[in-house]
Write a protein that holds these residues in place. Sequence first.
Motif, PDB file in Angstrom:
ATOM      1  N   SER A  18       0.828  -1.207   0.000  1.00 17.89           N
ATOM      2  CA  SER A  18       0.000   0.000   0.000  1.00 17.89           C
ATOM      3  C   SER A  18       0.863   1.258   0.000  1.00 17.89           C
ATOM      4  CB  SER A  18      -0.928   0.006   1.219  1.00 17.89           C
ATOM      5  OG  SER A  18      -1.773  -1.126   1.210  1.00 17.89           O
ATOM      6  N   GLY A  19       1.885   1.289   0.862  1.00 23.54           N
ATOM      7  CA  GLY A  19       2.731   2.471   0.960  1.00 23.54           C
ATOM      8  C   GLY A  19       3.484   2.759  -0.323  1.00 23.54           C
ATOM      9  N   VAL A  20       4.097   1.722  -0.892  1.00 23.32           N
ATOM     10  CA  VAL A  20       4.870   1.909  -2.122  1.00 23.32           C
ATOM     11  C   VAL A  20       3.956   2.266  -3.290  1.00 23.32           C
ATOM     12  CG1 VAL A  20       6.338   0.755  -3.820  1.00 23.32           C
ATOM     13  CG2 VAL A  20       6.746   0.403  -1.371  1.00 23.32           C
ATOM     14  N   PHE A  21       2.828   1.567  -3.406  1.00 24.87           N
ATOM     15  CA  PHE A  21       1.908   1.819  -4.520  1.00 24.87           C
ATOM     16  C   PHE A  21       1.363   3.247  -4.468  1.00 24.87           C
ATOM     17  CE2 PHE A  21      -2.332   1.782  -6.465  1.00 24.87           C
ATOM     18  CZ  PHE A  21      -2.017   1.286  -7.728  1.00 24.87           C
ATOM     19  N   LEU A  22       0.941   3.672  -3.284  1.00 29.07           N
ATOM     20  CA  LEU A  22       0.375   5.011  -3.148  1.00 29.07           C
ATOM     21  C   LEU A  22       1.409   6.083  -3.447  1.00 29.07           C
ATOM     22  CD1 LEU A  22      -1.858   4.576   0.034  1.00 29.07           C
ATOM     23  CD2 LEU A  22      -2.629   4.914  -2.326  1.00 29.07           C
ATOM     24  N   GLU A  23       2.641   5.901  -2.958  1.00 28.77           N
ATOM     25  CA  GLU A  23       3.680   6.900  -3.240  1.00 28.77           C
ATOM     26  C   GLU A  23       3.955   6.986  -4.730  1.00 28.77           C
ATOM     27  OE1 GLU A  23       7.990   8.070  -1.458  1.00 28.77           O
ATOM     28  OE2 GLU A  23       7.887   6.169  -2.549  1.00 28.77           O
ATOM     29  N   GLN A  24       4.068   5.849  -5.411  1.00 27.31           N
ATOM     30  CA  GLN A  24       4.372   5.859  -6.840  1.00 27.31           C
ATOM     31  C   GLN A  24       3.193   6.349  -7.680  1.00 27.31           C
ATOM     32  OE1 GLN A  24       7.500   5.567  -7.860  1.00 27.31           O
ATOM     33  NE2 GLN A  24       7.816   5.390  -5.654  1.00 27.31           N
ATOM     34  N   MET A  25       1.990   6.269  -7.137  1.00 27.05           N
ATOM     35  CA  MET A  25       0.840   6.826  -7.838  1.00 27.05           C
ATOM     36  C   MET A  25       0.745   8.340  -7.650  1.00 27.05           C
ATOM     37  SD  MET A  25      -0.680   4.617  -9.697  1.00 27.05           S
ATOM     38  CE  MET A  25      -2.165   5.528 -10.097  1.00 27.05           C
ATOM     39  N   SER A  60       5.493  -1.086  -6.963  1.00 22.62           N
ATOM     40  CA  SER A  60       6.084   0.031  -7.702  1.00 22.62           C
ATOM     41  C   SER A  60       5.952  -0.154  -9.208  1.00 22.62           C
ATOM     42  CB  SER A  60       7.561   0.186  -7.322  1.00 22.62           C
ATOM     43  OG  SER A  60       8.126   1.295  -7.994  1.00 22.62           O
ATOM     44  N   VAL A  61       6.253  -1.345  -9.691  1.00 22.29           N
ATOM     45  CA  VAL A  61       6.172  -1.606 -11.132  1.00 22.29           C
ATOM     46  C   VAL A  61       4.735  -1.454 -11.622  1.00 22.29           C
ATOM     47  CG1 VAL A  61       6.372  -3.410 -12.882  1.00 22.29           C
ATOM     48  CG2 VAL A  61       8.233  -3.034 -11.255  1.00 22.29           C
ATOM     49  N   LEU A  62       3.778  -1.890 -10.820  1.00 18.64           N
ATOM     50  CA  LEU A  62       2.371  -1.751 -11.206  1.00 18.64           C
ATOM     51  C   LEU A  62       1.990  -0.281 -11.360  1.00 18.64           C
ATOM     52  CD1 LEU A  62      -0.434  -2.884 -11.743  1.00 18.64           C
ATOM     53  CD2 LEU A  62      -0.812  -2.959  -9.259  1.00 18.64           C
ATOM     54  N   LEU A  66       1.271   1.920 -14.969  1.00 27.39           N
ATOM     55  CA  LEU A  66       0.046   2.683 -15.215  1.00 27.39           C
ATOM     56  C   LEU A  66       0.372   4.096 -15.668  1.00 27.39           C
ATOM     57  CD1 LEU A  66      -2.133   1.547 -12.153  1.00 27.39           C
ATOM     58  CD2 LEU A  66      -2.462   0.923 -14.564  1.00 27.39           C
ATOM     59  N   TRP A  67       1.336   4.744 -14.997  1.00 31.08           N
ATOM     60  CA  TRP A  67       1.717   6.100 -15.387  1.00 31.08           C
ATOM     61  C   TRP A  67       2.447   6.111 -16.727  1.00 31.08           C
ATOM     62  CZ3 TRP A  67      -0.762   9.938 -13.820  1.00 31.08           C
ATOM     63  CH2 TRP A  67      -1.163  10.107 -12.497  1.00 31.08           C
ATOM     64  N   PHE A  68       3.226   5.073 -17.001  1.00 29.51           N
ATOM     65  CA  PHE A  68       3.944   5.000 -18.272  1.00 29.51           C
ATOM     66  C   PHE A  68       2.968   5.007 -19.441  1.00 29.51           C
ATOM     67  CE2 PHE A  68       5.510   2.263 -21.740  1.00 29.51           C
ATOM     68  CZ  PHE A  68       6.627   2.980 -22.135  1.00 29.51           C
ATOM     69  N   PHE A  69       1.946   4.148 -19.360  1.00 29.04           N
ATOM     70  CA  PHE A  69       0.988   4.083 -20.465  1.00 29.04           C
ATOM     71  C   PHE A  69       0.070   5.312 -20.492  1.00 29.04           C
ATOM     72  CE2 PHE A  69       2.229  -0.418 -20.444  1.00 29.04           C
ATOM     73  CZ  PHE A  69       2.459  -0.586 -21.799  1.00 29.04           C
ATOM     74  N   THR A 119       8.413   9.957  -9.252  1.00 32.30           N
ATOM     75  CA  THR A 119       7.040   9.805  -9.718  1.00 32.30           C
ATOM     76  C   THR A 119       6.856  10.271 -11.153  1.00 32.30           C
ATOM     77  OG1 THR A 119       6.340  10.215  -7.431  1.00 32.30           O
ATOM     78  CG2 THR A 119       4.639  10.284  -9.120  1.00 32.30           C
ATOM     79  N   LEU A 120       7.632  11.281 -11.564  1.00 35.08           N
ATOM     80  CA  LEU A 120       7.444  11.865 -12.890  1.00 35.08           C
ATOM     81  C   LEU A 120       8.139  11.090 -14.006  1.00 35.08           C
ATOM     82  CD1 LEU A 120       7.856  15.629 -11.958  1.00 35.08           C
ATOM     83  CD2 LEU A 120       5.765  14.516 -12.725  1.00 35.08           C
ATOM     84  N   ALA A 121       9.155  10.302 -13.655  1.00 37.44           N
ATOM     85  CA  ALA A 121       9.920   9.606 -14.693  1.00 37.44           C
ATOM     86  C   ALA A 121       9.072   8.636 -15.523  1.00 37.44           C
ATOM     87  CB  ALA A 121      11.111   8.872 -14.066  1.00 37.44           C
ATOM     88  N   PRO A 122       8.216   7.790 -14.909  1.00 38.04           N
ATOM     89  CA  PRO A 122       7.443   6.845 -15.732  1.00 38.04           C
ATOM     90  C   PRO A 122       6.539   7.491 -16.772  1.00 38.04           C
ATOM     91  CG  PRO A 122       7.500   6.098 -13.463  1.00 38.04           C
ATOM     92  CD  PRO A 122       8.065   7.479 -13.467  1.00 38.04           C
ATOM     93  N   PRO A 123       5.692   8.494 -16.417  1.00 41.96           N
ATOM     94  CA  PRO A 123       4.864   9.093 -17.471  1.00 41.96           C
ATOM     95  C   PRO A 123       5.685   9.861 -18.496  1.00 41.96           C
ATOM     96  CG  PRO A 123       4.599  10.285 -15.404  1.00 41.96           C
ATOM     97  CD  PRO A 123       5.346   9.035 -15.093  1.00 41.96           C
ATOM     98  N   LEU A 124       6.798  10.455 -18.078  1.00 41.37           N
ATOM     99  CA  LEU A 124       7.635  11.167 -19.031  1.00 41.37           C
ATOM    100  C   LEU A 124       8.288  10.190 -20.002  1.00 41.37           C
ATOM    101  CD1 LEU A 124       8.752  13.810 -20.030  1.00 41.37           C
ATOM    102  CD2 LEU A 124      10.583  13.648 -18.323  1.00 41.37           C
ATOM    103  N   ALA A 125       8.691   9.015 -19.485  1.00 40.04           N
ATOM    104  CA  ALA A 125       9.255   7.986 -20.361  1.00 40.04           C
ATOM    105  C   ALA A 125       8.234   7.570 -21.415  1.00 40.04           C
ATOM    106  CB  ALA A 125       9.689   6.775 -19.538  1.00 40.04           C
TER     107      ALA A 125
END
Length: 313
Positions: A18-25, A60-62, A66-69, A119-125
Amino acid sequence: MENLLTLYTQHGLLAIFSGVFLEQMGAPIPALPFLLLAGASAANDGAFAAKALFIALLASVLADTLWFFAGRRFGRGVLALLCRISISPDSCVRQSELSFARRGVATLVIAKFVPGLSTLAPPLAGAIGMSPLSFTIYNAAGTALWAGSGIAAGLIFHDQIEHLLASLTDLGSLAMMVVAGLLGLYISWRLLRRWRVARALANVPRVYPDELAKMIDQGSKMVIIDVRLATAELPLIERIPGARHIEVSAIESVSIDDWPDDARIITYCSCPNDVSAVKAALLLSKRGIGAQVLKGGIEGWTEAGYPLDVANN
């Protein structure tokens, strides 16, 4: 004390996920404490460290995928949303772009260790067109390194962590107030940073796309500056008619000898709240040159229905 660690060993995997997922979201909740606790718990249960690493990696990968796509689907527009959700200053977007320009896909390996970039790296990628396979490999490597480091630190300093937990246990119900207070201070600090950026943005004069289009049609004297980042990985395909490309990093040293004395200077970019264009305008003001920022950047220009020219990089 032992009961607390035992409880975390039994139910901590859900807390870690929960902690990791929420932070990465994008939620303003630090995941590092969960990893440190996992490491401390692993001092009494070695297998828990491996379980915690797998769960942190999965969470984190999950979220990152989501942000990547989302970045691939909606482009840089999704970054503005993420900045608001995570209470991050919009300037983090430019820092992320610079990191990709300098390090390429290796940015994903170090991203989790850099506030804002994480947090910003995945959607920017996704927005710059990185392949899903490359993203998955490098992002997973960086995530494993980050999560493993946090768990290892908890294992190394488990005595100190156990002492801290014992102190919190002695406080009883007051401990929850202490934890809530610390979390509140963290969120307040994030909000303060964002407020400072917003105040700086608000003090720079804006020009709207319709106004700029009218000035171009009338042949007004002006210098339009495109401050977007341009690299082999992030090429500029199009730009506003008549604009010249000058990156923010070059604004302070660029020659202005060919700029008409009475010209209006207008900067624009492609980032949340025009933050790079604002920075360029502020740097020009230090040189005694007044500048305005195109509201909405190049996206605002195209959304208003105005054409672009092919960029000559």
